[in-house]
Enzyme design. Structure first.
Site, PDB file in Angstrom:
ATOM      1  N   ASP A 169      50.939 -55.031 -32.374  1.00 34.37           N
ATOM      2  CA  ASP A 169      49.490 -55.227 -32.398  1.00 34.37           C
ATOM      3  C   ASP A 169      48.864 -54.826 -31.063  1.00 34.37           C
ATOM      4  OD1 ASP A 169      50.018 -56.296 -34.849  1.00 34.37           O
ATOM      5  OD2 ASP A 169      49.168 -58.279 -34.445  1.00 34.37           O
ATOM      6  N   HIS A 190      43.721 -52.897 -37.197  1.00 36.49           N
ATOM      7  CA  HIS A 190      43.643 -54.214 -36.544  1.00 36.49           C
ATOM      8  C   HIS A 190      42.196 -54.492 -36.143  1.00 36.49           C
ATOM      9  CE1 HIS A 190      45.683 -57.682 -35.075  1.00 36.49           C
ATOM     10  NE2 HIS A 190      45.515 -57.439 -33.780  1.00 36.49           N
ATOM     11  N   HIS A 244      39.087 -55.909 -32.239  1.00 35.16           N
ATOM     12  CA  HIS A 244      39.925 -57.119 -32.211  1.00 35.16           C
ATOM     13  C   HIS A 244      39.068 -58.358 -32.483  1.00 35.16           C
ATOM     14  CE1 HIS A 244      43.108 -59.939 -30.839  1.00 35.16           C
ATOM     15  NE2 HIS A 244      43.915 -58.936 -31.172  1.00 35.16           N
ATOM     16  N   TYR A 266      44.537 -62.431 -34.594  1.00 37.31           N
ATOM     17  CA  TYR A 266      44.811 -63.873 -34.521  1.00 37.31           C
ATOM     18  C   TYR A 266      45.317 -64.445 -35.847  1.00 37.31           C
ATOM     19  CZ  TYR A 266      41.287 -62.771 -30.984  1.00 37.31           C
ATOM     20  OH  TYR A 266      40.556 -62.167 -29.988  1.00 37.31           O
ATOM     21  N   HIS A 273      54.039 -56.779 -29.363  1.00 34.13           N
ATOM     22  CA  HIS A 273      52.839 -56.152 -28.793  1.00 34.13           C
ATOM     23  C   HIS A 273      53.271 -55.012 -27.877  1.00 34.13           C
ATOM     24  CE1 HIS A 273      51.615 -60.233 -29.937  1.00 34.13           C
ATOM     25  NE2 HIS A 273      50.403 -59.741 -30.114  1.00 34.13           N
TER      26      HIS A 273
END
Length: 371
Positions: free
Chosen positions: A175, A228, A232, A270, A327
């Site tokens: 991500d 994504h 964000h 999240y 990540h």
């Protein structure tokens, strides 16, 4: 004879003495007059002071020249200019660009990674979210953002998925990229003959336009690209219009880079899913991907913390997890962690593949082709 000479000598001496008396007095007075303040004055008496006249010589007093002051003519005042108003230019209302365009702002400070909690029970997950994102009022039509619908498949739209269905497969997902370490990560995958899934942002740690070559390489080498969101954003705090806008803005940037295609897979930042998010993603035809193995590399982004992330991965595998959260924006993740995860996967006789492959979804369904 001698007596006569002696008498003459005495007489001459007396005569000389008598003759010298008036001469000595006259000489003394002359000396006193010439040298005042000296002998014959007594040494204890004050000496008279006779200043010398005109000493030092007086300065000459020359008359100052008199120069007449010049009389310059006064300048005449300039006429006051009266400003003229130019006609206002005609303004054209701005329109939101489509296709490739630079993002509105470029972040100068690296954003803080908010950890994503992954539950320990499977297959369901309870997402947690904390950031606050104000909903936008920009109107975006509902339905598929652009392009044609993906090919029919067995993977549902608008449903949270956190488990692979193909045996012997593990999906390593990343991500928040692309970033400086994404390119070296692709080198590691190529060296190990593995594939990964990248859920990218347009504006997060970096500007996606600065890493267009990395995105293109990712696509060409068979890795999977997913959405994504553009910035964000916490989708659970947006309405359906704001959610659709976040998805569309990223798709409009990605499409020119990957041959006009747009992802059909997404992951909410999240893990912030809600009924509104699920409903909107079903309308937009997106597969919602979660995870059930969390390495927590964002909490252990130092060399000393890498063993903890490796242990978290092993525990997740033993619990039956198959979709891993990592990540690619952390240097330690790329340089120290990923190779150890790939070695552990090989050790267990598993294969590191994309999310689409571990779900049995053909590669043709991973993207919405251009019209």
């Amino acid at each position: 004879m001698l007596c006569r000479l002696f008498t003459l000598f005495i007489t001459a001496a007396l005569a000389c003495c008598v003759a010298a008396i008036p001469l000595q007095g006259q000489q003394s007075n002359s000396i006193i007059e010439r040298t005042p303040g000296r002998w014959p004055w007594h040494p204890h008496r004050p000496r008279p002071h006779h200043p010398r006249p005109h000493w030092p010589f007086p300065k000459p007093h020359w008359p100052k020249p008199h120069w007449p002051k010049p009389h310059w003519p006064k300048p005449e005042p300039e006429p006051t200019a009266v400003p003229t108003m130019a006609p206002e230019p005609t303004t054209v209302p701005p329109t939101e660009p489509s296709g490739t365009y630079p993002p509105e702002t470029t972040p100068t400070v690296e954003p803080t990674v908010v950890p994503t909690d992954v539950p320990t029970t499977f297959p369901s997950m309870t997402p947690t979210a904390d950031p606050t994102v104000a909903p936008t009022g920009t109107s975006v039509p509902t339905g598929v953002p652009t392009g044609v619908p993906p090919m029919p498949g067995t993977i549902p739209f608008g449903t949270v998925i956190n488990q692979c269905t193909v045996n012997g497969t593990i999906a390593l997902t990343f991500d928040d990229g692309p970033y400086d370490y994404t390119g070296p990560l692709l080198d590691i995958f190529a060296k190990n003959g593995a594939k990964g899934t990248f859920f990218v942002n347009a504006m997060n740690f970096g500007n996606i336009m600065d890493y267009a070559d990395v995105i293109k390489r990712m696509y060409k080498e068979g890795h999977m690209l997913g959405s994504h969101t553009y910035s964000h954003a916490d989708l659970s705090k947006l309405n359906s219009t704001g959610i659709a806008l976040e998805m569309k803005k990223l798709d409009d940037i990605l499409a020119p880079i990957i041959d006009g295609n747009r992802p059909t897979y997404m992951r909410a930042p999240y893990f912030a899913y809600s009924d509104t998010v699920s409903k909107t993603m079903a309308e937009l035809k997106y597969h919602m991907i979660d995870a059930n193995i969390d390495t927590k590399d964002y909490e252990h982004a130092t060399p000393d913390g890498v063993p903890i992330s490796v242990e978290n991965f092993k525990k997740g595998l033993e619990a039956g997890g198959t979709i891993t959260l990592c990540h690619d924006v952390h240097q330690t993740t790329v340089e120290l962690l990923i190779q150890q995860l790939l070695d552990e996967i090989k050790k267990r006789g598993l294969r590191a593949v994309t999310v689409g492959e571990c779900l049995g979804d053909p590669q043709a369904n991973w993207y919405r082709p251009a019209q």
